[in-house]
Design an enzyme around this catalytic site. Structure first.
Site, PDB file in Angstrom:
ATOM      1  CD  GLU A 138       9.100   3.938  10.650  1.00  0.00           C
ATOM      2  OE1 GLU A 138       8.616   4.502   9.648  1.00  0.00           O
ATOM      3  OE2 GLU A 138       9.622   2.816  10.601  1.00  0.00           O
ATOM      4  CD  GLU A 158       7.544  -0.859  11.451  1.00  0.00           C
ATOM      5  OE1 GLU A 158       7.987  -0.635  10.300  1.00  0.00           O
ATOM      6  OE2 GLU A 158       6.679  -0.154  11.999  1.00  0.00           O
TER       7      GLU A 158
HETATM    8  C1  FCB Z   1       7.790   1.574   8.092  1.00  0.00           C
HETATM    9  C2  FCB Z   1       6.402   1.778   8.637  1.00  0.00           C
HETATM   10  C3  FCB Z   1       5.481   0.614   8.427  1.00  0.00           C
HETATM   11  C4  FCB Z   1       5.687  -0.050   7.094  1.00  0.00           C
HETATM   12  C5  FCB Z   1       7.146  -0.326   6.839  1.00  0.00           C
HETATM   13  C6  FCB Z   1       7.437  -1.035   5.542  1.00  0.00           C
HETATM   14  O1  FCB Z   1       8.369   2.796   7.808  1.00  0.00           O
HETATM   15  O2  FCB Z   1       6.454   2.029  10.006  1.00  0.00           O
HETATM   16  O3  FCB Z   1       4.174   1.063   8.617  1.00  0.00           O
HETATM   17  O4  FCB Z   1       5.098   0.663   6.106  1.00  0.00           O
HETATM   18  O5  FCB Z   1       7.868   0.860   6.894  1.00  0.00           O
END
Ligand code: FCB
Length: 443
Positions: free
Chosen positions: A171, A353
């Protein structure tokens, strides 16, 4: 009754070659701070009023001590893969050499994962920049990109063939915009003139590291993890539509377009010259290095309306939301994947994620997180919808394996499918974890 995770019976996500995993990041779980150099998040946490509960990563989930039991936990969930990140300040010394003790910590983890047939998805940078590099300008200094590629070179040689997949960055939007433009993440710099410059150096770091990884680790899947918060207009008016496109360029396309099209969004021309990054000859070629995979992180969408001064403003997210205030809108994940696939010629995609923060309670050793299960169910099905529309998606990772240090929110937001009691460090698989396990084992 406990809810289940279920996909259509003919779903390719039920075939054995779809990868299911769980994800974590070094700073969020490890602790073990005395065994590494300080990073920008240590400094940020030590600055008053930056982290909601005034906490830090000194203990976190003490994974530095408990890693063996944590891998057994991962194995018990039946997942195919584990996405972890490497702490740069743990493995590289100030003078730029490998720190053998730090490297050994990860080698041990990677070897145990391999022995258990769990694929290691390694992220090289999940926000924990060594503080001494920040003291030299951090991501505003072009040299940091070259430091990153040296780190990628040393570590990928040390890891040999233990790694199934490398992601260069997690990110870059968060590192650059949250960290250097609005200052809500480390290193906490504030200024519109900083965000795009930091982003350019992060993307350059990514491209340089891709060259290194392709050479040192040609058999692993090498790529990057980007987060997307798809932008929707509040109304059908032309003004709101244009404002929303601006926001989308600024927050989302900024980080992906250079990778595939070797240029920034045209919106760049609308920004004051002082906010432009310094792009040197050849940079965009480096940045647009071929990717073996694209990692997509998705949690929510955002709704925008036009604003005379700021181009756009985000409106308050409507209900339903998770307990971190993020709207639950799974259809945006399908629409995002479709639109990315239309815009770019994507390599295989992994959802690296996805998950929900819920104010969990533990009762008699059980965590009945039904809302998290329904979040996962809706989003897994949203991924399935995208696959059915022809998009190649090869895997899905739940964020997170366990509750952990949620950055500026400290320990107040729980994203785990495993509950962590921070006083005793006891882990308890939540009902969502059991549901995830059942989905995976019933394939
Ligand atoms: C993302 C991050 C991760 C976590 C989630 C909830 O942006 O990559 O580390 O904090 O959000």
């Amino acid at each position: 009754m406990t809810a289940k995770l279920s996909l259509p019976t003919n779903s390719t996500m039920l075939s054995a070659d779809f990868t299911y995993g769980v994800a974590t990041a070094a700073f969020q779980i490890e602790g073990g701070v005395k065994k590494r150099l300080p990073c920008i998040w240590d400094t940020f946490c030590a600055t008053p009023d930056k982290v909601v509960d005034g906490s830090n990563g000194d203990q976190a989930c003490d994974h530095f001590t408990l890693w063996q039991q944590d891998i057994e936990l991962i194995e018990s969930l039946g997942v195919d893969a584990y996405r972890l990140s490497i702490s740069w300040p743990r493995v590289i010394t100030k003078s730029g050499q490998l720190n053998p003790e730090g490297v050994q910590f990860y080698l041990n983890i990677l070897e145990v994962l391999k022995s258990k047939n769990i694929k290691a998805f390694v992220t090289l940078y999940h926000w924990d920049l060594p503080q001494h590099l920040e003291d030299n300008g951090g991501w505003l200094n072009r040299q940091t990109a070259y430091k990153f590629s040296e780190y990628a070179d040393l570590i990928s040689k040390a890891f040999g063939d233990l790694v199934h997949s490398y992601a260069t960055l997690n990110e870059p939007f968060c590192s650059s915009y949250l960290g250097y433009e609005i200052g809500v993440h480390a290193p906490g710099k504030v200024g519109k003139e900083y965000g795009r410059k930091a982003a350019h150096h992060l993307l350059l770091a990514h491209g340089l590291a891709m060259e290194v990884l392709t050479k040192n680790s040609p058999n692993s899947l090498n790529g990057i993890v980007l987060n997307f918060t798809p932008c929707y207009a509040q109304s059908a008016s032309e003004k709101d539509k244009l404002a929303t496109e601006f926001a989308d360029d600024y927050f989302n396309q900024w980080y992906i377009k250079p990778l595939f099209d070797a240029c920034y969004p045209a919106t760049l021309a609308k920004l004051p010259k002082a906010h432009h990054p310094e792009v040197l000859d050849g940079d965009m070629d480096i940045i647009s290095h071929k990717l073996d995979f694209l990692g997509v992180n998705f949690y929510t969408r955002a709704i925008y309306k036009a604003d005379e001064k700021e181009h756009f403003i985000q409106i308050e997210p409507p209900e339903p939301t998770t307990d971190i205030g993020w709207e639950i809108y799974p259809q945006a994940l399908t629409e995002l994947l479709i639109s990315l696939n239309e815009k770019y010629s994507l390599p295989p995609v992994y959802i690296t994620e996805n998950g929900a923060a819920i104010d969990d309670e533990i009762n008699n050793g059980e965590v009945s997180d039904q809302r998290r299960i329904s979040y996962y169910n809706a989003h897994l099905n949203a991924v399935n919808d995208a696959i059915e529309q022809g998009i190649k998606i090869d895997g899905y990772f739940a964020w997170s394996l366990m509750d952990n240090f949620e950055w500026a929110e400290g320990y107040l937001k729980r994203f785990g499918i495993v509950y962590v009691d921070y006083d005793t460090q006891v882990r308890t698989i939540k009902d969502s974890g059991l549901a995830y396990k059942a989905l995976i084992s019933n394939r």
